[in-house]
Design an enzyme around this catalytic site. Structure first.
Site, short mmCIF file in Angstrom:
data_model
loop_
_atom_site.label_atom_id
_atom_site.label_comp_id
_atom_site.label_asym_id
_atom_site.label_seq_id
_atom_site.Cartn_x
_atom_site.Cartn_y
_atom_site.Cartn_z
N ARG A 150 64.18 93.70 -19.08
CA ARG A 150 64.40 92.95 -17.84
C ARG A 150 65.00 93.82 -16.75
NH1 ARG A 150 61.68 88.20 -17.20
NH2 ARG A 150 62.54 87.08 -15.43
N HIS B 20 62.81 73.78 -3.22
CA HIS B 20 62.98 73.10 -4.50
C HIS B 20 62.47 71.68 -4.38
CE1 HIS B 20 64.66 72.31 -8.45
NE2 HIS B 20 65.17 71.19 -7.97
#
Length: 209
Positions: A66, A110
């Protein structure tokens, strides 16, 4: 002119809304300089190509860990040196180093009225499933600045959408996009391009023209 990087993961309907509002002049004094997807199969990349935009994929699957992905994502963003990063359906937690490098210059859309139905696990269709399961009568969408936590940054704009008795997660998702997301995300970008959004602690102020 405000230079924008748009980050996407899927179909790119919010990207298309931005492209359309740039073309018709609803968003002023701004341009998209880069589109990044974490998903090589994202239809959003095709939308970007059709609009003649610089688009690429930076996928976590192409890096050993990552941290390497985080570095690659930041390097790719830095290549375009954007003034604003727009997360338009980006299903990746923004790395802390990206948040630090572009503090106060990252916004997200969102599909709920934050602080309801947000945070870990609340993404995509899951948000609408949870809203219907809870039995709320009103949902909507929120544009907010991004900080190092999920969905906790200062809110810029919100728009409510009424829930119908016969709604399914799919029909609700579509109406939230049509009635809220595709309206307030371009609006927020236009306000930022005009220098009319000021962050004051955990709140924002929209300045008069």
């Amino acid at each position: 002119m405000l230079k924008i990087t748009v980050c996407v993961s899927g179909g790119g309907t919010n990207l298309q809304a931005i492209i359309d509002r740039l073309q018709d002049g609803t968003i002023r004094n701004a341009r998209i300089v880069q589109v990044i997807s974490n998903n090589p199969g994202a239809y959003a990349l095709e939308r970007a190509a059709a609009a003649g935009l610089d688009a690429c994929c930076v996928s976590p699957k192409n890096y050993p860990d990552r941290e390497a992905f985080n570095d690659a994502l930041l390097d790719k963003i830095n290549e375009a040196a954007p003034d604003l990063i727009v997360l338009a359906g980006f299903m990746v937690a923004v790395p802390r180093k990206v948040c630090a490098a572009y503090a106060g210059r990252i916004i997200n859309i969102h599909p709920a009225l934050i602080p309801s139905f947000c945070g870990k696990g609340y993404y995509g269709l899951h948000v609408h499933e949870k809203a219907l399961a809870r039995g709320v009568k009103v949902t909507g969408a929120t544009v907010h600045f991004v900080d190092e936590d999920l969905d906790t940054g200062p809110i810029i704009l919100q728009k409510a959408v009424e829930i119908r008795e016969d709604d399914t997660p799919q029909t609700l998702q579509r109406r939230v996009m049509e009635e809220a997301e595709w309206i307030i995300l371009p609006r927020a970008i236009d306000l930022i391009a005009a220098g009319r959004v000021r962050i004051e602690g955990r709140r924002t102020r929209i300045l008069d023209e």
